[in-house]
Design an enzyme around this catalytic site. Structure first.
Site, PDB file in Angstrom:
ATOM      1  N   LYS A  96     -27.603  -4.722  81.033  1.00 46.88           N
ATOM      2  CA  LYS A  96     -27.395  -5.140  79.745  1.00 46.88           C
ATOM      3  C   LYS A  96     -28.330  -5.174  78.742  1.00 46.88           C
ATOM      4  O   LYS A  96     -27.527  -5.598  77.588  1.00 46.88           O
ATOM      5  CB  LYS A  96     -27.786  -7.069  80.562  1.00 46.88           C
ATOM      6  N   ASN A  97     -29.230  -5.118  79.497  1.00 45.93           N
ATOM      7  CA  ASN A  97     -30.305  -5.429  77.406  1.00 45.93           C
ATOM      8  C   ASN A  97     -30.817  -3.565  76.877  1.00 45.93           C
ATOM      9  O   ASN A  97     -30.946  -3.821  75.728  1.00 45.93           O
ATOM     10  CB  ASN A  97     -31.290  -5.662  77.834  1.00 45.93           C
TER      11      ASN A  97
ATOM     12  N   ASP B 249     -38.459 -10.854  82.401  1.00 43.46           N
ATOM     13  CA  ASP B 249     -37.119 -11.258  83.664  1.00 43.46           C
ATOM     14  C   ASP B 249     -37.545 -10.857  84.709  1.00 43.46           C
ATOM     15  O   ASP B 249     -36.401 -11.432  85.103  1.00 43.46           O
ATOM     16  CB  ASP B 249     -36.030 -10.221  82.643  1.00 43.46           C
TER      17      ASP B 249
ATOM     18  N   ARG C 216     -35.489 -20.272  70.635  1.00 50.21           N
ATOM     19  CA  ARG C 216     -34.888 -18.841  70.051  1.00 50.21           C
ATOM     20  C   ARG C 216     -35.210 -18.729  68.789  1.00 50.21           C
ATOM     21  O   ARG C 216     -33.578 -18.722  68.177  1.00 50.21           O
ATOM     22  CB  ARG C 216     -33.663 -17.909  70.714  1.00 50.21           C
TER      23      ARG C 216
ATOM     24  N   ARG D  67     -23.751 -12.619  84.036  1.00 52.62           N
ATOM     25  CA  ARG D  67     -23.931 -12.804  82.255  1.00 52.62           C
ATOM     26  C   ARG D  67     -24.923 -11.452  82.693  1.00 52.62           C
ATOM     27  O   ARG D  67     -24.501 -11.001  81.410  1.00 52.62           O
ATOM     28  CB  ARG D  67     -24.705 -14.037  82.208  1.00 52.62           C
TER      29      ARG D  67
END
Ligand code: EPZ
Length: 419
Positions: free
Chosen positions: A22-23, A306, A121, A398
């Protein structure tokens, strides 16, 4: 809304292929906006964050089609240089589009990402980096406009912290700048190396992507390319720590071993057997591993933030007490109260979690509150005696392509229910 119903206490057995990261996909999709024509991404997972990024690209004038795990994106002359508020709110990491859109269109307007489940953020490092390249910023009613009134001029950028997103935004802008830009104290995450490999195939001239010093010689244009997304090291870490929490023997295919080194070191020290078979890894454990002493999350190549919640979930059923320190995000511990509902013995003081392992967790209904926290509750539920229900699976979707399929392939009794 959907939830996961898990009958825990089973050992894990079987093999699973790790899907694309994903990243890496999210910045890669931003990078396609810089390229004229068609780009093809292979091994592109079906995730809600990927869908949101594709919708942002569509809103910017690109088009895309998905054929299985292949996504074909066509970007052309973009007339629209604004990212809709609803999509910015859906996914804070949309900020990674700022550099690419401003570089391609000359300016971009987007809403400030604000905070998320992990806490505030901020984007000060992004703004400072782009200002070094000639950007000016205007803030108005929660929106921010970034523009390059005199074009993008190459410069040296010294990041105060190796921010992944700020490094990506600086690269996306400098790649279209006049002259040579050097980014010092750049983030070294492997996903950045993946994005730089994509951009170099598209005609960019970037040296040192994935190291702490990135040298970018600006070019006038980039063309579409084909690229296979690197495997997701956090999905692999999730399966690894689930094995540690449940016992058994599993094989993970499509991995890059060096990306998993921090997790491998902890598991080996805890008594897990780990075999490196180049693009796959085999792990086996007779259950109740020993707890780690102290683990601190750091930028790559340190232990990744993560993977922290997944490690803490496993640590809950090991022998001994471990000290876990979260150094990257302010609100990473929201999942811990839910782990305690499964019986975990964890005390938190600020960014420190002291985990005393117990022989068995017991099933309960628990609520996901963010992506990795939800995955951690799933791992704990797989280990717990009895039936658990994990709610708000939308958070997990997600970043995990059908988590029930990932663990279902490893002998887990896990079903998605629509509530
Ligand atoms: C990326 O987020 C990842 N997201 C995150 O993964 C990951 O946890 C994080 O990097 C760290 O590895 C994507 O790649 C899409 P940062 P990013 O900028 O770029 C502070 C997941 O679960 N900071 O390296 O937002 C920030 O508050 C997600 O997959 C500033 O202070 O991370 C944080 O404390 C979660 N000012 C720290 O730096 C800034 O301008 C690291 O943030 C930017 C960041």
């Amino acid at each position: 809304m959907s939830c996961l119903e898990i009958k825990g206490g089973r050992k894990l057995h079987g093999e699973v292929e790790i899907h694309g990261a994903k990243n890496s996909v999210l910045p890669l999709l931003a990078a396609t906006f810089l390229c004229d024509g068609q780009s093809v991404l292979y091994n592109c997972p079906e995730l809600s964050d990927v869908k949101a990024s594709l919708e942002i690209l569509k809103g910017l004038g690109s088009s895309y089609i998905r054929e299985g795990d292949t996504v074909i994106i066509t970007s052309g002359e973009s007339k629209i240089c604004e990212i809709p508020d609803v999509l910015m709110r859906e996914m804070r990491s949309s900020i990674v589009f700022m550099g690419a859109v401003a570089a391609k269109c000359g300016s971009v307007t987007l809403s400030l990402p604000g905070g998320c489940e992990l806490g505030p953020r901020p984007i000060d490092l992004h703004i400072d980096a782009l200002k070094r390249l000639g950007a000016s910023f205007e803030a108005n009613k929660g929106k921010i406009t970034c523009s390059f009134p005199d074009g993008i001029k190459a410069s040296d950028i010294h990041l105060k912290f190796p921010s992944v997103g700020a490094t990506e935004n600086a690269i996306f802008t400098a790649v279209m700048g006049r002259g040579t830009t050097v980014i010092y104290n750049a983030a070294r995450e492997p996903e950045i190396a993946d994005v730089c490999a994509f951009l170099n195939k598209a005609g960019a001239s970037i040296l040192g992507g994935g190291t702490d010093t990135v040298v970018i010689n600006g070019v006038k244009s980039l063309h579409g390319v084909e690229h296979k997304v690197m495997p997701d090291r956090i999905i692999a870490a999730t399966c690894m720590f689930a094995l540690g929490a449940c016992g058994g023997k599993i094989s993970l295919r499509n991995i890059i071993f060096e990306h998993l080194q921090p997790m491998v070191n902890i598991l080996k020290d805890s008594g897990c057997d780990v075999q490196n078979l180049d693009d796959s890894i085999v792990l086996s454990s007779n259950f109740r591993l020993s707890n780690f002493d102290t683990v601190t999350t750091q930028p790559y190549p340190g232990f990744p933030t993560d993977a922290g919640p997944l490690l803490v979930a496993m640590s809950s059923v090991t022998k001994g007490t471990g000290v876990f320190i979260e150094n990257i995000f302010d609100s990473r511990f929201r999942y811990i109260d839910e782990l305690k509902r499964l019986g975990a013995d964890i005390k938190t003081v600020g960014k420190v979690a002291i985990v005393t392992g117990i022989p068995k967790l017991r099933g309960a209904k628990v609520h996901s509150c963010d992506l990795r926290g939800g995955a951690a509750l799933t791992v704990a539920a797989l280990s717990a005696e009895g039936t658990s229900v994990v709610t708000n699976v939308e958070y997990i979707d997600r970043g995990y392509q059908r988590i029930e399929d990932i663990f279902g392939a490893l002998n887990a009794d896990i079903k998605r229910r629509w509530s």
